[in-house]
Design a protein around this motif. Sequence first.
Motif, short mmCIF file in Angstrom:
data_model
loop_
_atom_site.label_atom_id
_atom_site.label_comp_id
_atom_site.label_asym_id
_atom_site.label_seq_id
_atom_site.Cartn_x
_atom_site.Cartn_y
_atom_site.Cartn_z
N ALA A 379 0.83 -1.20 0.00
CA ALA A 379 0.00 0.00 0.00
C ALA A 379 0.87 1.26 0.00
O ALA A 379 0.56 2.24 -0.69
CB ALA A 379 -0.93 -0.01 1.21
N VAL A 380 1.94 1.24 0.78
CA VAL A 380 2.85 2.39 0.80
C VAL A 380 3.49 2.58 -0.57
O VAL A 380 3.58 3.71 -1.09
CB VAL A 380 3.93 2.21 1.89
N LEU A 381 3.92 1.50 -1.18
CA LEU A 381 4.55 1.60 -2.50
C LEU A 381 3.57 2.11 -3.55
O LEU A 381 3.94 2.92 -4.42
CB LEU A 381 5.10 0.24 -2.91
N ARG A 382 2.30 1.69 -3.48
CA ARG A 382 1.30 2.21 -4.41
C ARG A 382 1.10 3.71 -4.23
O ARG A 382 0.96 4.46 -5.21
CB ARG A 382 -0.04 1.50 -4.21
N ALA A 383 1.11 4.16 -2.98
CA ALA A 383 0.94 5.58 -2.71
C ALA A 383 2.12 6.40 -3.25
O ALA A 383 1.95 7.48 -3.80
CB ALA A 383 0.78 5.81 -1.21
N ILE A 384 3.32 5.87 -3.07
CA ILE A 384 4.51 6.53 -3.60
C ILE A 384 4.45 6.61 -5.12
O ILE A 384 4.76 7.63 -5.73
CB ILE A 384 5.78 5.77 -3.14
N GLN A 385 4.02 5.51 -5.73
CA GLN A 385 3.90 5.46 -7.18
C GLN A 385 2.86 6.48 -7.67
O GLN A 385 3.10 7.21 -8.64
CB GLN A 385 3.48 4.06 -7.62
#
Length: 390
Positions: A379-385
């Motif tokens: 979820a964090v990586l999706r938000a960063i993306q």
Amino acid sequence: MSLSRVRTAIAAATVSLLAACGGGGGDETPVGSAPAPTPPSASAAPITRLVVAGDSLADVGTFGLKATVQSASNPAGYPIYPEVVSQQLGTGALCSYFTSSDEGGSFATRPACTNFAVAGADIVNPVVRDGDDSPFSLKKQLESALSANGGAWKPGDLLVMDAGANDAAGLADTYLGAQRGGATDKLVFAALLGQQLSGSTIDNALSQPNGGSVAATLYMQQLARTWWAMVKANALDQGATRVVLVNIPDITLTPRLRDVVAGAATDLGAGGAADFQAAVRGWITTFNSELAAQAAGDSRVVIVDYFGEFTAEVAGAPAAGLTNTTQAACPATVDFPQCTDAALDAAPPAGAVAGWWKTWLFSDRFHPSPRGHELLGAAVLRAIQAAGWR
């Protein structure tokens, strides 16, 4: 060592200290002082370093372990969510800046490490646990991180932090104690509220119907402002261009709070227990909404909706690769050092096979399993993306 902390005793000791200091410790700041937007070019540099602050959700080993299932064969253990992020970004292995061999009685530091999270940390660490002078305080963590990085943040830095779940759990415990107990329990609750609210605000709230919940709502709203002020002072105002804030999940869905709600039914009845659960959920929603309002319009900040992600995981377990979202994989009779993959495989639930715990959401009664951390890291990586930072 137990990493989930029930704070009623701490709050009780705070009563006399707050009285001696003249009452509330938090300034009740107005809603939504809008930050100045940052041009997109400010975060154009590639991410080269990950800096972490928070509680047990993000702590990679302050006390020599992680708050999840341990690996019997690998001392590095299973990756928790900041490590999942670091692995995908290629920013290198994380290690704990703060270390302690006596469960937090004293701390040493490792200047080369960039994970400042400490299990058991609060946004507002009680004065009886050294307040803002302790690594159990998010403010202390952020100040230490800023100092360790030379007093300013670099273009390649990504700051990731979570906070508030321990504060919310402590508030829930103390509120319930006041509902069940007598005058002393009510003083304990008022003392906790006094960490963020003025005496007049507390008195006014408590005079209303369902005043304890009204006061707790105001407390959580102010707590979000307090966290934002820490982030602004120690990150955004010091050159940080990429800051990820993980909001509070619905802790009433954890095994620990499910048990608390079930126990409340004994004293408060089924309706009272349901009201308590709804109240806690409402306090957390208030916190998350206020945090979002404070950060609105600032392109340097991304808020990860862990509340929504976590709730969806519980509601739609199979889609998240989960088979159990209500129970703890670790037996109640053991603590994290003994809760290893080998021990769990050696004593599976009836009908289960080795590796059964890999599809459970919870390790113990309050913390995610390795699979839970994988989901949060994703979820964090999706938000960063989505923010265009990678």
